[in-house]
Design a protein around this motif. Structure first.
Motif, mmCIF file in Angstrom:
data_model
loop_
_atom_site.group_PDB
_atom_site.id
_atom_site.type_symbol
_atom_site.label_atom_id
_atom_site.label_comp_id
_atom_site.label_asym_id
_atom_site.label_seq_id
_atom_site.Cartn_x
_atom_site.Cartn_y
_atom_site.Cartn_z
ATOM 1 N N LEU A 5 28.976 -36.170 -59.918
ATOM 2 C CA LEU A 5 28.830 -35.112 -58.931
ATOM 3 C C LEU A 5 29.575 -35.432 -57.639
ATOM 4 N N ASP A 7 30.982 -35.782 -54.260
ATOM 5 C CA ASP A 7 30.694 -35.132 -52.983
ATOM 6 C C ASP A 7 29.995 -33.790 -53.160
ATOM 7 N N LYS A 8 29.524 -33.493 -54.366
ATOM 8 C CA LYS A 8 28.809 -32.239 -54.599
ATOM 9 C C LYS A 8 27.326 -32.347 -54.263
ATOM 10 N N LEU A 65 21.772 -30.676 -54.088
ATOM 11 C CA LEU A 65 23.020 -30.050 -54.525
ATOM 12 C C LEU A 65 23.532 -29.139 -53.417
ATOM 13 N N LEU A 66 24.788 -29.327 -53.025
ATOM 14 C CA LEU A 66 25.337 -28.545 -51.916
ATOM 15 C C LEU A 66 25.486 -27.069 -52.271
ATOM 16 N N LYS A 67 25.723 -26.780 -53.554
ATOM 17 C CA LYS A 67 26.004 -25.384 -53.910
ATOM 18 C C LYS A 67 24.781 -24.481 -53.829
ATOM 19 N N HIS A 105 20.034 -33.576 -64.572
ATOM 20 C CA HIS A 105 21.137 -34.054 -63.731
ATOM 21 C C HIS A 105 21.330 -35.559 -63.820
#
Length: 396
Positions: A5, A7-8, A65-67, A105
């Motif tokens: 993952l 930088d996600k 999670l950034l998203k 994950h």
């Protein structure tokens, strides 16, 4: 392996107002049994920080999670001030607890990033060494810590679990079982822990916690211990053989819930997850027709002994703990303790068909920015924790 993952994800500190509900869901989702339709989860009384908040220096980090801002991992950490008798000094020991990654994950590097982040936080806050524990059969964890994070195995410990026997046996008439006052217990432990490889410096704070039911000492009546009730003499003359333990009632704040009850063979599976989860007792009697069972356990902490005749003394303390738990059987259904492989008391833990145990591994690593001589480094890495005195009951 899935793509990393990188930088996600964002590793940040836990925000109680924002994250509590999601953390509790993640904790539940990571427990053993969810795939089999059986849910075992730790009830932390809506307090995700309950395992570390009793320490002056503590933190909880989450992986987000950034998203979509979804929490997919977490880890707790605290710093303990411990004595090292063989080295002759005290050290700030960083402890890593409760590493969790969402099953969906895993194998994406999140666990490694969480460990590295908590290590950095601990070192910034003065930790000279970092330590952690994992179950021996957890290959993913042992590889993560020993191969990727360069931890050295410090000791092997064994967790013993036994259901509360009903009715528990009475102690033999030739054995005395005395309850020590808090001040007596502090004096006794301080005297007998001095010189051990690793032990808690704040034993007084531990014994004064509300969860501690008290400290009991078992010895043979023939020894007639005159100094027991004289605090100035308590350590001047001890019996030829004795065993001491403090009893913690985790049932008050930390319970397990078993939903959709299942035959006891299922409990074998939970043992592989037992280091960071207050686990159910193997072969414990439950109502298989009920939808859920809630229970806790008594933890025998500070279990120490000296002398040649320890078996009966150990049995008397264990039976006493069972009787005490039996009086509280609504909430307490198991007796738990943990001892090092090298601890002679291991030979005297009551055996029987209802006793279960798992192996636990403790790992240690020196903080990169700390200076230590080669001799001191060798001594620290060769240390063996004092059985369950090193396993701080406040971690539960």
């Amino acid at each position: 392996m899935d793509d990393k993952l990188g930088d996600k994800i964002l590793i940040r500190e836990f925000n109680e107002e924002r994250d509590s509900e999601e953390v509790m869901k993640l904790e539940k989702n990571c427990e053993i049994g969810s795939k089999e339709g059986i849910s075992i989860f730790t009830n932390m009384m809506d307090d995700p920080l309950c395992r570390v908040k009793l320490y002056p220096v503590h933190v909880m980090l989450v992986a987000e999670l950034l998203k979509n801002r979804k929490l997919v991992g977490m880890v707790r950490g605290c710093i303990k001030y411990v004595g090292t008798g063989s080295v002759g000094r005290h050290v700030n020991l960083g402890c890593i607890l409760g590493l969790r990654v969402s099953p969906r994950h895993r194998r994406k590097g999140i666990g490694l990033k969480l460990v590295e982040s908590i290590e950095e936080w601990l070192m910034r806050n003065g930790a000279q060494y970092t330590s952690l524990a994992t179950e021996e059969k957890n290959v993913a964890s042992t590889n993560l810590f020993s191969v990727k994070c360069n931890y050295v195995k410090l000791s092997s410990l064994r967790i013993y679990v036994q259901p509360v026997n009903s009715p528990p046996k009475d102690p033999p008439s030739h054995i005395t079982l005395e309850k020590l006052s808090i001040d007596q217990a502090i004096l006794f432990y301080n005297n007998h822990l001095r010189g051990k490889d690793m032990y808690p410096v704040d034993i007084d704070e531990i014994l004064k916690e509300n969860l501690s039911l008290g400290t009991w000492l078992s010895y043979y009546k023939e020894d007639d211990w005159d100094g027991l009730h004289d605090e100035d003499m308590i350590n001047s003359r001890t019996p030829s053989s004795w065993v001491v333990t403090s009893i913690w009632n985790t049932s008050e704040t930390y319970k397990l819930q078993v939903r959709k009850s299942h035959p006891f063979n299922f409990f074998h599976a939970t043992l592989s997850h037992a280091r960071d989860v207050i686990f159910p007792c193997l072969k414990m009697q439950v109502n298989y027709h009920s939808l859920q069972e809630t229970f806790g356990f008594f933890f025998l902490y500070g279990l120490l002994g000296e002398g040649e005749r320890l078996e009966e003394l150990m049995n008397s303390l264990w039976s006493f703990a069972s009787r005490l738990a039996d009086q509280n059987k609504k909430d307490c259904k198991a007796i738990v303790t943990e001892l090092a492989d090298s601890d002679p008391l291991r030979e005297h833990v009551p055996q029987g068909s209802s006793m279960s145990c798992i192996n636990d591994l403790w790992y240690l690593k020196r903080a990169n920015d700390q200076q230590a001589s080669d001799e001191e480094e060798d001594n620290l890495m060769a240390m063996r924790p004092v059985g369950n005195v090193f396993v701080d009951p406040r971690d539960f």
